[in-house]
Write an enzyme that holds these catalytic residues in place. Structure first.
Site, mmCIF file in Angstrom:
data_model
loop_
_atom_site.group_PDB
_atom_site.id
_atom_site.type_symbol
_atom_site.label_atom_id
_atom_site.label_comp_id
_atom_site.label_asym_id
_atom_site.label_seq_id
_atom_site.Cartn_x
_atom_site.Cartn_y
_atom_site.Cartn_z
ATOM 1 N N LYS A 196 0.862 -1.187 0.000
ATOM 2 C CA LYS A 196 0.000 0.000 0.000
ATOM 3 C C LYS A 196 0.893 1.231 0.000
ATOM 4 O O LYS A 196 1.711 1.416 0.905
ATOM 5 C CB LYS A 196 -0.903 -0.018 1.230
ATOM 6 C CG LYS A 196 -1.755 1.225 1.336
ATOM 7 C CD LYS A 196 -2.764 1.115 2.468
ATOM 8 C CE LYS A 196 -3.541 2.417 2.607
ATOM 9 N NZ LYS A 196 -4.524 2.342 3.695
ATOM 10 N N LYS A 249 -2.138 -1.466 -3.878
ATOM 11 C CA LYS A 249 -3.015 -0.300 -3.803
ATOM 12 C C LYS A 249 -2.215 0.985 -3.852
ATOM 13 O O LYS A 249 -1.225 1.074 -3.119
ATOM 14 C CB LYS A 249 -3.771 -0.387 -2.478
ATOM 15 C CG LYS A 249 -4.684 0.754 -2.195
ATOM 16 C CD LYS A 249 -5.249 0.591 -0.819
ATOM 17 C CE LYS A 249 -6.033 1.840 -0.493
ATOM 18 N NZ LYS A 249 -6.389 1.903 0.881
HETATM 19 C C1 PBG Z 1 -7.335 3.449 5.592
HETATM 20 C C2 PBG Z 1 -7.574 3.310 4.131
HETATM 21 C C3 PBG Z 1 -7.385 4.258 3.113
HETATM 22 C C4 PBG Z 1 -7.904 3.696 1.936
HETATM 23 C C5 PBG Z 1 -8.361 2.419 2.261
HETATM 24 N N1 PBG Z 1 -8.125 2.185 3.609
HETATM 25 C C6 PBG Z 1 -6.882 5.640 3.155
HETATM 26 C C7 PBG Z 1 -5.537 5.924 3.632
HETATM 27 O O1 PBG Z 1 -4.701 5.052 3.837
HETATM 28 O O2 PBG Z 1 -5.288 7.125 3.822
HETATM 29 C C8 PBG Z 1 -7.981 4.366 0.597
HETATM 30 C C9 PBG Z 1 -9.081 3.902 -0.309
HETATM 31 C C10 PBG Z 1 -9.418 4.816 -1.417
HETATM 32 O O3 PBG Z 1 -8.774 5.878 -1.613
HETATM 33 O O4 PBG Z 1 -10.362 4.499 -2.164
HETATM 34 N N2 PBG Z 1 -6.073 3.210 6.056
#
Ligand code: PBG
Length: 325
Positions: A196, A249
Site C-alpha cells: 500500500k 493499492k
Molecule cells: C485506511 C484506508 C485508506 C484507503 C483504504 N483504507 C486511506 C488511507 O490510507 O489514507 C484508501 C481507499 C481509497 O482511496 O479508495 N487506512
C-alpha cells in the site's frame, strides 16, 4: 517484395473474432464493492468528491448490500466512520461499535454476500493516523499491531468473512493471525493490504471515511511510490506471516507492481482502484471529456491483465450490471 506473413489484423476483423481471441475477461466474480458506514438511520450522505458514492447508515448499507448482491458482486469491503473518535480507537474495539453493527446487519440480511472488514485505526482515532501516536508524533508500531489484532478479532466475531488490515504496520499479519487462531476465529481469512503506497489518490476517500490525519502524513508507514522491489518484500513477508490474499493499492498507477507481485506469490492478488482513480474518471466524464463506461472497462481490464485476480472498485455494481446486460 514478400509481404510479412503475420497479419495480426486477421483476427481483429469482427466482434466475434475479437471476443474469441481476447486474453483478458472481466467477470463480476472478481469484483468487490466498498461501502462507507456512518451513524444514524436513513442516512445517505453524498461524498462530494466521489459523485455516485454516499456515506450510509447501517440500514441503508443493508439496502445497498442487497442491490450489490443482486447485481452479482460476491463481496463488499466495509469502512466505518464512527462519531466518537479517541486515541484508543474505542469504537473499532467495541462489539457494539459501528463497524461491528454494520457487519452483523449485512450478514443477517445477505448471508451469501461476503463481508470484508477493513481493519485500521484511522477512522476511529481522533488524530486520524493508522496506528497509535507517541508523544512527539511518532506512530508506534508494536502497540498498534496489538490494537489492530483486537479490532480484527472484534470484526471476525461480528461475522466478517475476512479481515483486511490497511494500516501498513510491520508484523500486523502475524499478530492478527495469532490472536484470531487463539480466540476461536481460525477460519477467518486475512486480506492483507500488503503493498500500500503513500498515495495522493486516497484524497477523496478521506472525505468518505473521515480519516484524514490531523497532523503530518502517512509516509512513515505507507510505501514510497518510487519503490517496487520493496513491494515484493512486503508481500512475501505478509504471505509468510499468514496472509490468505495480498493487495496492491492503488491499482492503475502501479500495474508493474501488480505484475511483479502476481509472479512472485501463489496466493490470490487483489488490487484496489482507489477513490482518486474513481474521481478522475468521474470528473472528466461529467465534463463530457471521456466516456465513463469505456474508461472503467479499459482501466479494469488493464488491472486484470497486469495480474490482479480480484479488483476492489467503486464501479463494481455498475460493471456487474454492464457485463450481465
Ligand atoms: C485506511 C484506508 C485508506 C484507503 C483504504 N483504507 C486511506 C488511507 O490510507 O489514507 C484508501 C481507499 C481509497 O482511496 O479508495 N487506512
Amino acid at each position: 517484395m514478400a509481404f510479412p506473413s503475420h497479419r495480426p489484423r486477421r483476427t481483429r476483423q469482427s466482434d466475434a473474432w475479437r471476443r474469441m481471441v481476447r486474453e483478458t475477461r472481466l467477470s463480476a466474480d472478481a469484483l468487490i464493492h466498498p461501502l462507507f458506514v456512518v451513524p444514524g438511520r436513513g442516512v445517505r450522505h453524498p461524498v462530494s468528491s466521489m459523485p455516485g458514492v454516499s456515506q450510509l447508515s447501517v440500514d441503508e448499507a443493508v439496502n445497498d448490500a442487497r442491490a450489490i448482491m443482486a447485481a452479482g458482486v460476491p463481496a463488499v469491503l466495509l469502512f466505518a466512520a464512527p462519531q466518537v473518535k479517541d486515541a484508543q480507537a474505542s469504537n473499532a474495539l467495541d462489539p457494539g461499535g459501528l463497524a461491528a453493527q454494520a457487519i452483523a446487519a449485512i450478514k443477517d440480511a445477505c448471508p451469501q454476500l461476503l463481508v470484508w472488514a477493513d481493519v485500521c485505526l484511522c477512522g476511529a482515532t481522533d488524530h486520524g493516523h493508522c496506528g497509535h501516536v507517541l508523544p512527539g508524533g511518532v506512530i508506534d508500531n508494536d502497540s498498534s499491531i496489538e490494537t489492530l489484532a483486537q479490532v480484527a478479532l472484534n470484526y471476525a466475531r461480528a461475522g466478517a468473512d475476512a479481515v483486511a488490515p490497511s494500516d501498513m504496520m510491520d508484523g500486523r499479519i502475524a499478530a492478527i493471525r495469532e490472536l484470531l487462531d487463539a480466540q476461536g476465529s481460525a477460519a477467518t481469512p486475512i486480506v492483507s493490504y500488503a503493498a500500500k503506497y503513500a498515495s495522493c489518490f486516497y484524497g477523496p476517500f478521506r472525505e468518505a471515511a473521515e480519516s484524514a490525519p490531523a497532523f503530518g502524513d502517512r509516509r512513515s508507514y505507507q510505501m514510497d511510490p518510487a519503490n517496487a522491489r520493496e513491494a515484493l518484500r512486503e508481500v512475501l513477508a505478509d504471505v509468510e506471516e499468514g496472509a490468505d490474499l495480498v493487495m496492491v493499492k492503488p491499482a492503475g498507477p502501479y500495474l508493474d507492481v501488480i505484475r511483479r507481485v502476481r509472479d512472485a506469490v501463489s496466493v490470490p492478488v487483489a488490487a484496489y482502484q482507489v477513490s482518486g482513480e474513481y474521481s478522475l474518471i468521474k470528473a472528466a466524464a461529467e465534463r463530457g471529456w471521456i466516456d465513463e463506461r469505456a474508461a472503467v472497462i479499459e482501466t479494469l481490464t488493464a488491472i486484470h491483465r497486469a495480474g490482479a485476480d480480484l479488483i476492489i472498485t467503486y464501479w463494481a455494481t455498475d460493471v456487474a450490471r454492464w457485463l450481465n446486460a
